[in-house]
Design an enzyme around this catalytic site. Structure first.
Site, PDB file in Angstrom:
ATOM      1  N   ARG A  33       0.639  -1.013   0.112  1.00 45.87           N
ATOM      2  CA  ARG A  33       0.009  -0.212  -0.328  1.00 45.87           C
ATOM      3  C   ARG A  33       0.604   1.844  -0.288  1.00 45.87           C
ATOM      4  O   ARG A  33       1.724   1.603   0.689  1.00 45.87           O
ATOM      5  CB  ARG A  33      -1.199  -0.039   1.234  1.00 45.87           C
ATOM      6  CG  ARG A  33      -1.974   1.329   0.835  1.00 45.87           C
ATOM      7  CD  ARG A  33      -3.229   0.768   2.070  1.00 45.87           C
ATOM      8  NE  ARG A  33      -2.424   0.901   3.703  1.00 45.87           N
ATOM      9  CZ  ARG A  33      -3.431   0.702   4.484  1.00 45.87           C
ATOM     10  NH1 ARG A  33      -4.901   0.676   4.334  1.00 45.87           N
ATOM     11  NH2 ARG A  33      -3.179   0.762   5.248  1.00 45.87           N
TER      12      ARG A  33
ATOM     13  N   THR B  65      -1.535   7.814  -0.740  1.00 50.26           N
ATOM     14  CA  THR B  65      -2.360   7.701  -1.397  1.00 50.26           C
ATOM     15  C   THR B  65      -3.019   5.898  -1.016  1.00 50.26           C
ATOM     16  O   THR B  65      -4.103   6.253  -1.404  1.00 50.26           O
ATOM     17  CB  THR B  65      -2.117   7.454  -3.120  1.00 50.26           C
ATOM     18  OG1 THR B  65      -1.170   5.631  -3.202  1.00 50.26           O
ATOM     19  CG2 THR B  65      -0.887   8.143  -3.248  1.00 50.26           C
TER      20      THR B  65
ATOM     21  N   ASP C 100      -0.772  -4.079  12.212  1.00 45.59           N
ATOM     22  CA  ASP C 100      -0.513  -4.604  11.424  1.00 45.59           C
ATOM     23  C   ASP C 100      -0.011  -5.759  11.492  1.00 45.59           C
ATOM     24  O   ASP C 100       0.707  -6.568  12.201  1.00 45.59           O
ATOM     25  CB  ASP C 100       1.024  -3.719  10.914  1.00 45.59           C
ATOM     26  CG  ASP C 100       1.165  -4.220   9.643  1.00 45.59           C
ATOM     27  OD1 ASP C 100       1.682  -5.292   9.547  1.00 45.59           O
ATOM     28  OD2 ASP C 100       1.774  -3.445   8.844  1.00 45.59           O
TER      29      ASP C 100
ATOM     30  N   ASP D 247       3.449  -7.512  10.456  1.00 50.36           N
ATOM     31  CA  ASP D 247       3.980  -7.284  11.387  1.00 50.36           C
ATOM     32  C   ASP D 247       3.873  -7.869  13.018  1.00 50.36           C
ATOM     33  O   ASP D 247       5.216  -8.687  13.450  1.00 50.36           O
ATOM     34  CB  ASP D 247       4.433  -5.485  11.964  1.00 50.36           C
ATOM     35  CG  ASP D 247       4.693  -4.552  11.266  1.00 50.36           C
ATOM     36  OD1 ASP D 247       6.089  -5.094  10.307  1.00 50.36           O
ATOM     37  OD2 ASP D 247       4.090  -3.252  11.243  1.00 50.36           O
TER      38      ASP D 247
END
Length: 213
Positions: free
Chosen positions: A108, A112, A204, A207
């Site tokens: 990602r 944006t 996340d 992670d």
């Protein structure tokens, strides 16, 4: 605001919800988190495959013959959206060990929040298979929608998506772009924050799976 998505299936089995609570917990370590994601994927795959057609066979038991049922000639595939989707693959393969595995690499863009493709390797016979796309988090929906665009180029028999937690915004995107795809999730959370993370979510997933943060 309450939304309704006809092709979205919220899996409320007690074992799924119990394990989901532990993967949300910030104190859950990498090893336990990884094991829980695998277990959740296996439990969810049980639900996602309940509509597979069966055919009748005769099986000889030690006593006599039995009329039994086997899956009717269906070939399955699991498509992991890298990197977090890899954590769900072992759980699905525990139920469907003969399934082929494909990989779609997306990241990602931090500015944006749009997905960028860097890798795509799908089973060569995808057109003969029913595919299950796995990614723990369906946040903005951009990555899943792009992955489905790529997969549909192979014209598989059917496609389903399995995620642990989804945001309403992401579901809106995927449902609008791919109304023919069934989505299975363990939770639909409140919203996305300004960074595109699901609230309350679990952080996340990549992670936490691989101990990189």
């Amino acid at each position: 605001m309450t939304r309704e998505w006809k092709q979205v299936h919220l899996l409320d089995h007690p074992l799924i919800q119990h394990k989901l609570s532990y993967i949300r917990d910030e104190n859950t370590g990498v090893k336990e988190f990884r094991e829980l994601v695998e277990e959740l994927a296996m439990l969810m795959a049980y639900d996602a495959t309940r509509d597979l057609p069966l055919e009748e066979v005769i099986v000889k038991t030690p006593i006599s013959e039995a009329v039994s049922h086997v899956i009717s000639g269906k070939k399955l595939g699991v498509i992991a959206i890298l990197r977090a989707g890899l954590g769900m693959v072992p759980g699905v393969l525990r139920l469907i060990p003969a399934a082929k595995v494909g990989h779609i690499g997306l990241y990602r863009d931090p500015d944006t929040l749009k997905p960028v493709q860097y890798y795509c390797k799908l089973p060569a016979d995808s057109a003969e298979r029913d595919l299950i796309v796995v990614d723990p988090m369906l946040a903005t929906g951009g990555s899943v929608a792009l992955a489905l665009d790529l997969i549909k180029q192979k014209s598989p028999r059917s496609i389903k998506v399995m995620c642990l937690i989804a945001a309403p915004e992401g579901l809106d995107v995927v449902v609008s772009k791919h109304p023919d795809v069934e989505i299975y999730c363990a939770a639909i959370d409140e919203k996305l924050n300004s960074h595109g993370y699901i609230v309350p979510g679990l952080g996340d997933a990549g992670d936490r799976l691989y101990g990189t943060k």
